[in-house]
Scaffold this active site. Structure first.
Site, mmCIF file in Angstrom:
data_model
loop_
_atom_site.group_PDB
_atom_site.id
_atom_site.type_symbol
_atom_site.label_atom_id
_atom_site.label_comp_id
_atom_site.label_asym_id
_atom_site.label_seq_id
_atom_site.Cartn_x
_atom_site.Cartn_y
_atom_site.Cartn_z
ATOM 1 N N LYS A 1 30.663 47.951 60.246
ATOM 2 C CA LYS A 1 31.337 46.943 60.426
ATOM 3 C C LYS A 1 31.342 45.393 60.905
ATOM 4 O O LYS A 1 29.843 45.413 61.437
ATOM 5 C CB LYS A 1 32.418 46.986 61.821
ATOM 6 C CG LYS A 1 32.214 47.184 62.922
ATOM 7 C CD LYS A 1 33.353 47.679 64.212
ATOM 8 C CE LYS A 1 32.845 47.501 65.452
ATOM 9 N NZ LYS A 1 33.887 47.881 66.774
ATOM 10 N N TYR B 1 22.200 14.178 69.509
ATOM 11 C CA TYR B 1 23.505 13.856 70.194
ATOM 12 C C TYR B 1 23.519 13.580 71.906
ATOM 13 O O TYR B 1 23.742 14.356 72.148
ATOM 14 C CB TYR B 1 24.717 14.292 69.423
ATOM 15 C CG TYR B 1 25.044 14.419 68.136
ATOM 16 C CD1 TYR B 1 24.695 13.683 67.425
ATOM 17 C CD2 TYR B 1 24.897 15.917 67.748
ATOM 18 C CE1 TYR B 1 25.074 13.316 66.139
ATOM 19 C CE2 TYR B 1 24.976 16.343 65.698
ATOM 20 C CZ TYR B 1 24.988 14.808 65.150
ATOM 21 O OH TYR B 1 24.931 15.103 63.943
HETATM 22 C C1 LIG Z 1 32.423 48.677 67.030
HETATM 23 C C2 LIG Z 1 33.081 50.165 67.847
HETATM 24 C C3 LIG Z 1 32.747 50.765 68.022
HETATM 25 C C4 LIG Z 1 30.968 50.578 67.969
HETATM 26 O O1 LIG Z 1 30.790 50.189 69.625
HETATM 27 P P1 LIG Z 1 29.143 49.854 70.185
HETATM 28 O O2 LIG Z 1 29.093 49.572 71.298
HETATM 29 O O3 LIG Z 1 28.926 49.003 69.173
HETATM 30 O O4 LIG Z 1 28.231 51.519 70.152
HETATM 31 C C5 LIG Z 1 32.406 52.409 68.409
HETATM 32 N N1 LIG Z 1 33.792 52.787 68.034
HETATM 33 C C6 LIG Z 1 35.192 51.693 67.899
HETATM 34 C C7 LIG Z 1 35.960 52.084 67.527
HETATM 35 C C8 LIG Z 1 34.778 50.604 67.476
HETATM 36 O O5 LIG Z 1 35.687 49.026 67.043
#
Ligand SMILES: *Cc1c(COP(=O)(O)O)cnc(C)c1O
Length: 374
Positions: A39, A266
């Site tokens: 994702k 800045y």
């Molecule tokens: C993002 C996510 C993961 C992955 O989690 P990590 O800690 O990056 O391994 C797994 N399951 C769900 C439902 C998620 O939203």
């Protein structure tokens, strides 16, 4: 590491070999099927290249938040099973169904929406998500029996196919996660008693997959670990046998000699203590370098470690390199693999008061990704 190419200001070097190795390592470690979570553009690494590398390393399925992310992977020619679990209210799943995307289902309504997208010859594959204590999405315990009964009916008439039951953990403590595991097992038993007996169960993300073997259940959803980063505060990538896949670097854009007392960037939060040399680094918060790390974010130039001097601006920041010889075009490494001398993404996370997940995921579209296989 080589200099950046001529004319390049900055790049995120993505080592797809590291992603492949990390998946292979985690598969062996957990002795489980790996759902590789890609994702948010593969946590900033590029979703397609991350997915391909993860599949090459032995992942059997991909996980994303949204259907749109899953469809983008299909359009790139990826044929592996993909599950998406976060949906807009009232979303139609017609395109998801046409693209054979598996749907994480968190409510009775979503289940009906999924079934409505079935075609005569093709049931919609679903993963039923149970709420077990994270208090995000997931079917609440009070609704589970009704949803399971309907899922069993829809499966019998060919509208859906239940691929899995799943949930997500809080990582608050081992006790909390084991309590969630018990609630999950209760849900699995209730589902079974109502005729829902899918081939897969998945609960653990990277943290629990490594730390709590009881939660592996033969299938784990790995995000941060495939990118070679640690979800633990007290264990590094190397401690876990992982290799960070992203190296963020820039080329020194200007070098300037300044007198003692000269203000930098800045607000003059930083002033040179003595006559010194300043190097200008062409990465800023528009590129995802967190402004909260002003005055403290680490970089390595010519094998020496320095901190950001003064405020990080939208496009650039300054490093006080003292008498260290630095020239325009020299490589500046913000983070990468610490075993190769780079600062860790975790160091930037500490400097910015956040987590390594956010450091890599927020790297912006103005930073070209250069894929390598090391
Ligand atoms: C993002 C996510 C993961 C992955 O989690 P990590 O800690 O990056 O391994 C797994 N399951 C769900 C439902 C998620 O939203």
């Amino acid at each position: 590491m080589s200099k950046l190419g001529p004319g390049a200001l900055r790049e995120a070097r993505i080592d797809v070999g590291a992603i492949e190795d990390n998946v292979r390592h985690l598969r062996r470690l957990t002795d489980a099927e790996v759902i590789a979570v890609v994702k948010a553009d593969g946590y900033g690494h590029g979703a397609v290249r991350s997915a391909l590398a993860a599949l090459a390393g032995g992942a059997t399925r991909l996980g994303v938040a949204e259907v749109a992310e899953a469809i983008a992977l299909r359009r790139a020619g990826i044929d592996a099973p993909i599950v998406a679990w976060l949906h807009a209210p009232g979303a139609s799943f017609a395109e998801a169904a046409a693209q054979r995307i598996e749907l994480g289902i968190s409510s009775f309504d979503q289940l009906l929406q999924a079934a409505a997208a079935a075609t005569a010859d093709r049931p919609v594959p679903v993963h039923l998500k149970l709420e077990t204590g994270l208090s995000r999405n997931g079917i609440p315990p009070d609704d589970q029996r009704v949803v399971f009964a309907e899922a069993a009916r829809l499966e019998r008439i060919g509208k859906i196919r239940v691929v899995a039951l799943f949930s997500h953990l809080s990582n608050a403590s081992a006790d909390d996660d084991l309590a969630a595991l018990r609630r999950f097992e209760e849900g699995v038993a209730a589902a079974g008693s109502l005729g829902v007996t899918p081939p897969l169960r998945h609960l653990a993300a990277t943290h629990a997959a490594i730390a709590l073997p009881q939660t592996r259940l033969g299938c784990v959803r790995i995000g941060i670990g495939i990118y070679g980063l640690s979800p633990f505060e007290d264990r590094s990538s190397a401690d876990l046998g992982l290799r960070p896949a992203m190296t963020l670097r820039g080329a020194v854009a200007a070098v300037r000699r300044v007198p003692a007392g000269q203000g930098v960037s800045y607000g003059y939060d930083y002033r040179a203590e003595r006559d010194t040399t300043l190097a200008l680094v062409p990465l800023g918060y528009a590129d995802g370098v967190p402004r909260q790390a002003s005055g403290s974010g680490p970089v390595v130039i010519g094998g020496r470690r320095f901190a950001v001097a003064g405020r990080i601006a939208m496009d650039q920041f300054v490093v006080d390199v003292g008498e260290h010889p630095v020239a325009v075009g020299d490589e500046v490494v913000l983070f990468g693999d610490p075993t190769l001398g780079a600062p860790a993404a975790d160091d930037w996370a500490t400097a910015a008061g956040t987590i390594n997940y956010e450091i890599v995921t927020r790297i912006g579209p103005r930073v070209p990704r250069r894929q390598v296989s090391g």
